[in-house]
Design a protein around this motif. Structure first.
Motif, PDB file in Angstrom:
ATOM      1  N   SER A  46      47.835  40.365  44.703  1.00  0.00           N
ATOM      2  CA  SER A  46      46.896  40.964  44.292  1.00  0.00           C
ATOM      3  C   SER A  46      47.284  42.243  45.265  1.00  0.00           C
ATOM      4  CB  SER A  46      45.602  40.218  44.779  1.00  0.00           C
ATOM      5  OG  SER A  46      45.383  40.297  46.405  1.00  0.00           O
ATOM      6  N   ASN A  63      44.535  43.578  47.404  1.00  0.00           N
ATOM      7  CA  ASN A  63      44.383  43.077  48.192  1.00  0.00           C
ATOM      8  C   ASN A  63      44.626  42.370  49.563  1.00  0.00           C
ATOM      9  OD1 ASN A  63      42.055  45.184  47.346  1.00  0.00           O
ATOM     10  ND2 ASN A  63      41.050  43.410  46.196  1.00  0.00           N
ATOM     11  N   TYR A  64      45.753  42.390  48.677  1.00  0.00           N
ATOM     12  CA  TYR A  64      46.678  41.074  49.625  1.00  0.00           C
ATOM     13  C   TYR A  64      47.697  41.109  49.344  1.00  0.00           C
ATOM     14  CZ  TYR A  64      46.980  36.245  51.983  1.00  0.00           C
ATOM     15  OH  TYR A  64      47.468  35.502  53.227  1.00  0.00           O
ATOM     16  N   GLU A  96      40.685  33.316  48.827  1.00  0.00           N
ATOM     17  CA  GLU A  96      39.499  34.344  48.120  1.00  0.00           C
ATOM     18  C   GLU A  96      40.109  35.497  47.147  1.00  0.00           C
ATOM     19  OE1 GLU A  96      37.932  36.333  51.153  1.00  0.00           O
ATOM     20  OE2 GLU A  96      36.849  34.367  52.255  1.00  0.00           O
ATOM     21  N   GLU A  97      41.607  35.276  47.212  1.00  0.00           N
ATOM     22  CA  GLU A  97      42.562  36.396  46.843  1.00  0.00           C
ATOM     23  C   GLU A  97      42.998  35.771  45.597  1.00  0.00           C
ATOM     24  OE1 GLU A  97      42.263  39.468  46.580  1.00  0.00           O
ATOM     25  OE2 GLU A  97      41.221  39.645  48.429  1.00  0.00           O
ATOM     26  N   ALA A 117      41.895  32.739  44.052  1.00  0.00           N
ATOM     27  CA  ALA A 117      40.436  32.544  42.955  1.00  0.00           C
ATOM     28  C   ALA A 117      40.268  33.654  42.507  1.00  0.00           C
ATOM     29  CB  ALA A 117      39.339  32.094  44.200  1.00  0.00           C
ATOM     30  N   GLN A 118      40.221  35.187  43.454  1.00  0.00           N
ATOM     31  CA  GLN A 118      39.881  36.719  42.152  1.00  0.00           C
ATOM     32  C   GLN A 118      40.971  36.254  41.832  1.00  0.00           C
ATOM     33  OE1 GLN A 118      38.811  39.581  44.653  1.00  0.00           O
ATOM     34  NE2 GLN A 118      38.575  41.062  43.468  1.00  0.00           N
ATOM     35  N   ALA A 119      41.715  36.542  41.782  1.00  0.00           N
ATOM     36  CA  ALA A 119      43.686  37.101  41.021  1.00  0.00           C
ATOM     37  C   ALA A 119      43.838  35.830  39.977  1.00  0.00           C
ATOM     38  CB  ALA A 119      44.621  36.710  41.661  1.00  0.00           C
ATOM     39  N   ASN A 160      41.154  34.434  38.281  1.00  0.00           N
ATOM     40  CA  ASN A 160      39.798  34.501  37.176  1.00  0.00           C
ATOM     41  C   ASN A 160      38.875  33.087  37.724  1.00  0.00           C
ATOM     42  OD1 ASN A 160      37.511  35.552  36.201  1.00  0.00           O
ATOM     43  ND2 ASN A 160      38.340  35.458  34.246  1.00  0.00           N
ATOM     44  N   PRO A 202      35.844  30.806  39.871  1.00  0.00           N
ATOM     45  CA  PRO A 202      35.359  30.486  40.974  1.00  0.00           C
ATOM     46  C   PRO A 202      35.424  30.091  42.015  1.00  0.00           C
ATOM     47  CG  PRO A 202      34.334  29.496  38.456  1.00  0.00           C
ATOM     48  CD  PRO A 202      35.732  29.584  38.948  1.00  0.00           C
ATOM     49  N   LEU A 203      35.477  30.293  42.970  1.00  0.00           N
ATOM     50  CA  LEU A 203      35.360  29.920  44.703  1.00  0.00           C
ATOM     51  C   LEU A 203      34.673  28.935  45.262  1.00  0.00           C
ATOM     52  CD1 LEU A 203      37.897  29.450  47.046  1.00  0.00           C
ATOM     53  CD2 LEU A 203      37.072  31.010  47.456  1.00  0.00           C
ATOM     54  N   GLN A 224      34.003  26.836  48.724  1.00  0.00           N
ATOM     55  CA  GLN A 224      33.951  26.910  50.338  1.00  0.00           C
ATOM     56  C   GLN A 224      33.325  25.815  50.850  1.00  0.00           C
ATOM     57  OE1 GLN A 224      35.065  31.191  51.639  1.00  0.00           O
ATOM     58  NE2 GLN A 224      34.344  31.753  49.800  1.00  0.00           N
TER      59      GLN A 224
END
Length: 310
Positions: A36, A38-39, A74-75, A77-79, A81, A83-84, A86
């Protein structure tokens, strides 16, 4: 406890039958993590994420504190799509809390007050993170963070749930089975050894501390406008500090990012990071890198000895 059961029984508690368990979605599309923006994920880390997904095993991620283990979940899950959900583990956390908790005290109080909802035991079942993940209508990612903080028996208590993706709720007499197998991330800082039986059910990856080139990529994500000269000087200082023998706690990636943020915020000049004789010097705002007095004292002694050519 007998008193509680008797009191509840006086209001006539239901005859509860188990719901038919839902099956895994075998037709779910195959998803691949390819990094991603951001990571900064190394190729071996991306391979580990995708291997865990293919094997339908939890990904157990170890590494030094501050190397991005939690952020990985987190990244991803976002990449993808997803839901995360925790679950952050503490020393007092019990495995049962991740499944559900039965609030018998509230039910007893409501029975004494004649509250209508007392007739349905489901109103007193507090669903944990695993229950929420298992019953979600769409695939989710699940993070079990810092599992090594818990009691040594904690991983063993989750063996069946992690392996079979199901558990039994005795109060409601129902089998809770995952509709969709969640993508599970488990992080550990190696504070405790994990049981072999638990390790067998996981795909393991150790996040190595980033080399200089990878670290520059990470810094560039967070500080894209940072001047190259300042970055080079800061990186040299950071690795000089980190590679000093005898440190109780070596500075991590997150601490480097915090330090750079301070350097930029305080407008620290390049000259403050450079030594005219190329010897190690105490950097400005060193408290962002070294987090205990023993390490600070050790570092100052090393600088003093070098200055005096000892």
């Amino acid at each position: 406890m007998d008193y509680i059961c008797a009191a509840i029984g006086t209001v006539g508690v239901l005859n509860i039958t188990a719901e038919a368990p839902t099956l895994f979605n075998a037709q779910a599309p195959k998803m691949k993590f390819q990094g991603s923006k951001n990571y900064v994920a190394t190729p071996d880390l991306m391979l580990a994420v995708n291997a865990a997904a293919t094997l339908k095993r939890p990904l157990l991620v170890k590494g030094e504190p501050g190397t991005g283990k939690t952020m990985l979940a987190e990244e991803v899950a976002q990449a993808l799509n997803l839901p995360l959900l925790q679950w952050h583990i503490k020393s007092t956390t019990k495995a049962q809390q991740g499944l559900y908790e039965y609030d018998a005290v509230s039910r007893l109080r409501d029975s004494q007050l004649g509250v209508e909802k007392v007739k349905d035991i489901h109103n007193y079942i507090l669903k944990g993170v695993l229950w929420q993940a298992f019953t979600a209508d769409e695939p989710v990612a699940l993070l079990i963070d810092e599992i090594d903080k818990a009691d040594i028996e904690f991983p063993n208590d989750l063996l069946r749930e992690i392996d079979r993706m199901e558990f039994y709720c005795y109060e409601t007499r129902e089998l809770v089975r995952a509709k969709h197998r969640p993508l599970v991330f488990i992080t550990s800082n190696n504070e405790k050894e994990l049981p072999d039986a638990f390790l067998r059910r996981c795909f393991f990856h150790y996040i190595k501390f980033p080399d200089a080139d990878t670290m520059k990529q990470i810094v560039d994500v967070h500080f894209p406008t940072l001047k190259k000269e300042l970055l080079a000087a800061a990186m040299k200082t950071f690795y000089d500090v980190r590679n000093m023998p005898g440190l109780k706690k070596k500075p991590s990636t997150s601490e480097l990012l915090d330090w750079l943020k301070l350097l930029v915020a305080e407008d620290i000049p390049l000259e403050a990071l450079q030594s005219s004789d190329q010897k190690v010097a105490v950097p400005p705002l060193v408290g962002a890198l070294l987090k205990n007095e023993q390490d600070v004292t050790l570092f100052e002694k090393l600088v003093f000895m070098q200055r005096n050519n000892r």
